[in-house]
Design a protein around this motif. Structure first.
Motif, PDB file in Angstrom:
ATOM      1  N   GLN A  67       0.826  -1.210   0.000  1.00  0.00           N
ATOM      2  CA  GLN A  67       0.000   0.000   0.000  1.00  0.00           C
ATOM      3  C   GLN A  67       0.861   1.261   0.000  1.00  0.00           C
ATOM      4  OE1 GLN A  67      -2.705   0.119   3.279  1.00  0.00           O
ATOM      5  NE2 GLN A  67      -3.752   1.990   2.565  1.00  0.00           N
ATOM      6  N   ALA A  68       2.019   1.197   0.652  1.00  0.00           N
ATOM      7  CA  ALA A  68       2.889   2.375   0.682  1.00  0.00           C
ATOM      8  C   ALA A  68       3.445   2.709  -0.700  1.00  0.00           C
ATOM      9  CB  ALA A  68       4.020   2.132   1.658  1.00  0.00           C
ATOM     10  N   ARG A  69       3.718   1.705  -1.493  1.00  0.00           N
ATOM     11  CA  ARG A  69       4.229   1.970  -2.849  1.00  0.00           C
ATOM     12  C   ARG A  69       3.195   2.701  -3.694  1.00  0.00           C
ATOM     13  NH1 ARG A  69       5.974  -3.480  -2.103  1.00  0.00           N
ATOM     14  NH2 ARG A  69       8.221  -3.567  -1.677  1.00  0.00           N
ATOM     15  N   VAL A  70       1.904   2.339  -3.473  1.00  0.00           N
ATOM     16  CA  VAL A  70       0.845   2.982  -4.258  1.00  0.00           C
ATOM     17  C   VAL A  70       0.606   4.415  -3.794  1.00  0.00           C
ATOM     18  CG1 VAL A  70      -1.610   2.845  -4.887  1.00  0.00           C
ATOM     19  CG2 VAL A  70      -0.224   0.766  -4.732  1.00  0.00           C
ATOM     20  N   GLU A  71       0.659   4.636  -2.472  1.00  0.00           N
ATOM     21  CA  GLU A  71       0.308   5.945  -1.931  1.00  0.00           C
ATOM     22  C   GLU A  71       1.529   6.802  -1.638  1.00  0.00           C
ATOM     23  OE1 GLU A  71      -1.904   5.096   1.519  1.00  0.00           O
ATOM     24  OE2 GLU A  71      -3.675   4.322   0.468  1.00  0.00           O
ATOM     25  N   LEU A  72       2.683   6.415  -2.155  1.00  0.00           N
ATOM     26  CA  LEU A  72       3.909   7.139  -1.854  1.00  0.00           C
ATOM     27  C   LEU A  72       3.872   8.582  -2.347  1.00  0.00           C
ATOM     28  CD1 LEU A  72       6.739   7.015  -0.688  1.00  0.00           C
ATOM     29  CD2 LEU A  72       7.544   6.186  -2.919  1.00  0.00           C
ATOM     30  N   ALA A  73       3.284   8.804  -3.535  1.00  0.00           N
ATOM     31  CA  ALA A  73       3.260  10.152  -4.115  1.00  0.00           C
ATOM     32  C   ALA A  73       2.375  11.091  -3.313  1.00  0.00           C
ATOM     33  CB  ALA A  73       2.778  10.090  -5.559  1.00  0.00           C
ATOM     34  N   HIS A  74       1.335  10.504  -2.658  1.00  0.00           N
ATOM     35  CA  HIS A  74       0.401  11.351  -1.926  1.00  0.00           C
ATOM     36  C   HIS A  74       0.847  11.598  -0.491  1.00  0.00           C
ATOM     37  CE1 HIS A  74      -2.427  10.885  -5.230  1.00  0.00           C
ATOM     38  NE2 HIS A  74      -2.190   9.556  -5.183  1.00  0.00           N
ATOM     39  N   ALA A  75       1.910  10.941  -0.032  1.00  0.00           N
ATOM     40  CA  ALA A  75       2.295  11.058   1.373  1.00  0.00           C
ATOM     41  C   ALA A  75       3.552  11.873   1.598  1.00  0.00           C
ATOM     42  CB  ALA A  75       2.506   9.669   1.975  1.00  0.00           C
ATOM     43  N   ARG A  76       4.166  12.431   0.505  1.00  0.00           N
ATOM     44  CA  ARG A  76       5.423  13.135   0.695  1.00  0.00           C
ATOM     45  C   ARG A  76       5.273  14.398   1.537  1.00  0.00           C
ATOM     46  NH1 ARG A  76       8.439  12.755  -5.224  1.00  0.00           N
ATOM     47  NH2 ARG A  76       8.665  10.459  -5.208  1.00  0.00           N
ATOM     48  N   GLU A  77       4.141  15.183   1.349  1.00  0.00           N
ATOM     49  CA  GLU A  77       4.008  16.443   2.056  1.00  0.00           C
ATOM     50  C   GLU A  77       3.808  16.233   3.565  1.00  0.00           C
ATOM     51  OE1 GLU A  77       0.048  15.259   0.303  1.00  0.00           O
ATOM     52  OE2 GLU A  77       2.144  15.349  -0.325  1.00  0.00           O
ATOM     53  N   THR A  78       3.295  15.061   3.953  1.00  0.00           N
ATOM     54  CA  THR A  78       3.080  14.815   5.397  1.00  0.00           C
ATOM     55  C   THR A  78       4.055  13.774   5.967  1.00  0.00           C
ATOM     56  OG1 THR A  78       1.429  13.125   4.851  1.00  0.00           O
ATOM     57  CG2 THR A  78       0.639  15.366   5.252  1.00  0.00           C
ATOM     58  N   ALA A  79       5.096  13.481   5.216  1.00  0.00           N
ATOM     59  CA  ALA A  79       6.007  12.399   5.612  1.00  0.00           C
ATOM     60  C   ALA A  79       6.722  12.698   6.928  1.00  0.00           C
ATOM     61  CB  ALA A  79       7.030  12.155   4.514  1.00  0.00           C
ATOM     62  N   GLU A  80       7.200  13.968   7.045  1.00  0.00           N
ATOM     63  CA  GLU A  80       7.951  14.282   8.245  1.00  0.00           C
ATOM     64  C   GLU A  80       7.089  14.180   9.501  1.00  0.00           C
ATOM     65  OE1 GLU A  80      11.456  14.597   6.293  1.00  0.00           O
ATOM     66  OE2 GLU A  80      11.095  14.746   8.454  1.00  0.00           O
ATOM     67  N   ARG A  81       5.876  14.680   9.421  1.00  0.00           N
ATOM     68  CA  ARG A  81       4.993  14.621  10.577  1.00  0.00           C
ATOM     69  C   ARG A  81       4.617  13.175  10.915  1.00  0.00           C
ATOM     70  NH1 ARG A  81      -0.281  14.269  11.235  1.00  0.00           N
ATOM     71  NH2 ARG A  81      -0.635  14.422   8.988  1.00  0.00           N
ATOM     72  N   ARG A  82       4.270  12.433   9.903  1.00  0.00           N
ATOM     73  CA  ARG A  82       3.877  11.046  10.144  1.00  0.00           C
ATOM     74  C   ARG A  82       5.060  10.194  10.630  1.00  0.00           C
ATOM     75  NH1 ARG A  82       0.616   8.715   5.190  1.00  0.00           N
ATOM     76  NH2 ARG A  82       0.455   7.001   6.699  1.00  0.00           N
ATOM     77  N   GLU A  83       6.247  10.573  10.109  1.00  0.00           N
ATOM     78  CA  GLU A  83       7.423   9.830  10.569  1.00  0.00           C
ATOM     79  C   GLU A  83       7.668  10.055  12.072  1.00  0.00           C
ATOM     80  OE1 GLU A  83      12.189   9.404   9.534  1.00  0.00           O
ATOM     81  OE2 GLU A  83      10.909  10.794   8.416  1.00  0.00           O
ATOM     82  N   ALA A  84       7.565  11.331  12.490  1.00  0.00           N
ATOM     83  CA  ALA A  84       7.755  11.625  13.915  1.00  0.00           C
ATOM     84  C   ALA A  84       6.688  10.930  14.758  1.00  0.00           C
ATOM     85  CB  ALA A  84       7.719  13.137  14.136  1.00  0.00           C
ATOM     86  N   LEU A  85       5.448  10.987  14.288  1.00  0.00           N
ATOM     87  CA  LEU A  85       4.357  10.334  15.011  1.00  0.00           C
ATOM     88  C   LEU A  85       4.580   8.816  15.095  1.00  0.00           C
ATOM     89  CD1 LEU A  85       1.624  10.539  16.421  1.00  0.00           C
ATOM     90  CD2 LEU A  85       0.522  10.370  14.170  1.00  0.00           C
ATOM     91  N   ALA A  86       5.065   8.256  14.009  1.00  0.00           N
ATOM     92  CA  ALA A  86       5.313   6.801  14.005  1.00  0.00           C
ATOM     93  C   ALA A  86       6.417   6.420  14.994  1.00  0.00           C
ATOM     94  CB  ALA A  86       5.683   6.341  12.598  1.00  0.00           C
ATOM     95  N   TYR A  87       7.450   7.265  15.023  1.00  0.00           N
ATOM     96  CA  TYR A  87       8.512   7.000  16.001  1.00  0.00           C
ATOM     97  C   TYR A  87       7.983   7.068  17.429  1.00  0.00           C
ATOM     98  CZ  TYR A  87      12.491   6.712  12.818  1.00  0.00           C
ATOM     99  OH  TYR A  87      13.377   6.294  11.874  1.00  0.00           O
ATOM    100  N   GLU A  88       7.128   8.051  17.688  1.00  0.00           N
ATOM    101  CA  GLU A  88       6.563   8.156  19.026  1.00  0.00           C
ATOM    102  C   GLU A  88       5.719   6.931  19.369  1.00  0.00           C
ATOM    103  OE1 GLU A  88       4.407  11.773  19.139  1.00  0.00           O
ATOM    104  OE2 GLU A  88       6.196  13.067  19.076  1.00  0.00           O
ATOM    105  N   ARG A  89       4.902   6.522  18.398  1.00  0.00           N
ATOM    106  CA  ARG A  89       4.068   5.338  18.645  1.00  0.00           C
ATOM    107  C   ARG A  89       4.930   4.083  18.849  1.00  0.00           C
ATOM    108  NH1 ARG A  89      -0.761   6.096  14.137  1.00  0.00           N
ATOM    109  NH2 ARG A  89      -1.767   7.912  15.145  1.00  0.00           N
ATOM    110  N   LEU A  90       5.974   3.979  18.031  1.00  0.00           N
ATOM    111  CA  LEU A  90       6.851   2.821  18.180  1.00  0.00           C
ATOM    112  C   LEU A  90       7.544   2.823  19.546  1.00  0.00           C
ATOM    113  CD1 LEU A  90       8.147   0.301  17.003  1.00  0.00           C
ATOM    114  CD2 LEU A  90       9.920   1.756  16.000  1.00  0.00           C
ATOM    115  N   GLU A  91       7.949   4.009  19.980  1.00  0.00           N
ATOM    116  CA  GLU A  91       8.590   4.095  21.283  1.00  0.00           C
ATOM    117  C   GLU A  91       7.608   3.715  22.409  1.00  0.00           C
ATOM    118  OE1 GLU A  91      11.617   4.657  24.033  1.00  0.00           O
ATOM    119  OE2 GLU A  91      11.655   4.481  21.836  1.00  0.00           O
ATOM    120  N   GLY A  92       6.363   4.206  22.271  1.00  0.00           N
ATOM    121  CA  GLY A  92       5.357   3.822  23.263  1.00  0.00           C
ATOM    122  C   GLY A  92       5.079   2.323  23.250  1.00  0.00           C
TER     123      GLY A  92
END
Length: 343
Positions: free
Chosen positions: A185-210
């Motif tokens: 799914q990430a390969r298909v939606e990669l073009a639509h997720a670039r503008e929010t990548a940094e925010r989602r990446e930080a959020l994902a790290y936080e969730r992973l840490e939790g």
């Protein structure tokens, strides 16, 4: 009836005299088999006087002078008196011997009674010993039952540990499946997720840490629970050892003659200690397995980071791949955990 016993005594004395035996109280009583010593003695005295008188009259010679006859009668009476005195001495000795024998019989009877009392006392002590031995056997049975209960509890802990391992393996497999799906799914939606990548990446790290913290806390809780149960089992084992030591000291002081039975109880306790050692080994093995699991979970972020780097080299867009991996790990691990808890 009295005349009859007197006649029997005189007849027995006459029979003994005819047999060449001078009749005495003992011999007449043995001949008759009955009669008191006093009656026999008095009757024999009268019989002897009559017998001696008749003998003196029969032996008196008319041609002897009167003075010679009187002298002979005096000598004869003196001889009879000496015979009577000798008979009285012999009778006194016989009575003294009889009394000594009676006293000896009384002493033997007293000793026999004392021996019977000692035997009765020993029997009571033996019965008490048997009762105490039965109590010791009952204590040993109770210790065996407690040991069997501990073994059952350890087996239950092992089953729970295996179930936790299976749940963890299922969660890892589900996470891998979800991760593969998220990659596609990430390969298909990669073009639509670039503008929010940094925010989602930080959020994902936080969730992973939790998630890592929660998993670590769960592992730590499980490890503490295992340690508490292990400590409880060890305390129970130490209590059994102390109880066994107390019982061993008490029986060793009171029942020295039951050393073999105490040895058998010591053997049972040694078997219980060996079983407790096996239980501790099993608990240590479970602890090591949990530690290995904890280490594996601690290495999970590094592996996911390495996988994100690999995805970046292959696809050229690192942020979306990292976000997809982290969300897949988060959703895939949390969902099975909740399902397992519900189950």
């Amino acid at each position: 009836m009295a005349d009859d016993i007197y006649a029997k005594i005189r007849a027995a004395a006459q029979e003994l005299l005819a047999e060449g035996v001078w009749p005495t109280v003992v011999e007449v009583r043995e001949r008759l088999g009955t009669g008191s010593n006093t009656t026999i003695n008095n009757t024999l005295k009268a019989w002897r006087k009559d017998f001696l008188a008749r003998a003196a009259a029969a032996n008196r010679r008319p041609e002897w002078p009167a003075a010679l006859g009187a002298a002979f009668n005096a000598v004869w009476q003196q001889a009879c008196q000496q015979a009577e005195d000798a008979l009285a001495d012999a009778r006194r000795e016989a009575f003294a011997e009889r009394d000594a024998l009676a006293e000896a019989c009384t002493a033997l009877e007293a000793e026999k009674n004392e021996e019977a009392q000692r035997v009765a006392s020993l029997r009571l002590d033996l019965a008490a010993t048997h009762q105490e031995l039965a109590q010791a056997k009952a204590q040993a049975v109770l210790l065996s039952d407690e040991l069997a209960t501990l073994r059952t509890q350890l087996a239950a802990l092992g089953a729970e540990r295996d179930a936790a391992a299976r749940r963890l393996a299922d969660a890892q497999a589900d996470a891998q499946a979800r991760q593969a799906e998220r990659d596609a799914q990430a390969r298909v939606e990669l073009a639509h997720a670039r503008e929010t990548a940094e925010r989602r990446e930080a959020l994902a790290y936080e969730r992973l840490e939790g998630l890592r913290i929660r998993l670590y806390e769960q592992v730590e809780d499980e490890r503490r629970r295992m340690q508490e149960e292990k400590a409880s089992a060890e305390d129970a084992l130490r209590q059994m050892r102390r109880e066994h030591g107390r019982l061993s000291d008490e029986w060793r002081e009171r029942l020295a003659e039951r050393e073999r039975e105490i040895g058998r109880l010591d053997g049972q306790l040694l078997a219980a200690q060996q079983a407790g050692s096996e239980a501790r080994s099993e608990a240590e093995t479970a602890h090591q397995a949990l530690a290995a699991l904890q280490a594996a979970w601690q290495q999970l972020p590094e592996r996911m980071t390495a996988l994100a780097g690999t995805r970046e080299e292959e696809g050229g867009v690192p942020t979306g791949a990292i976000v997809g991996l982290l969300e897949a790990a988060q959703q895939g691990l949390l969902t099975p955990k909740a399902g397992a808890s519900g189950a």
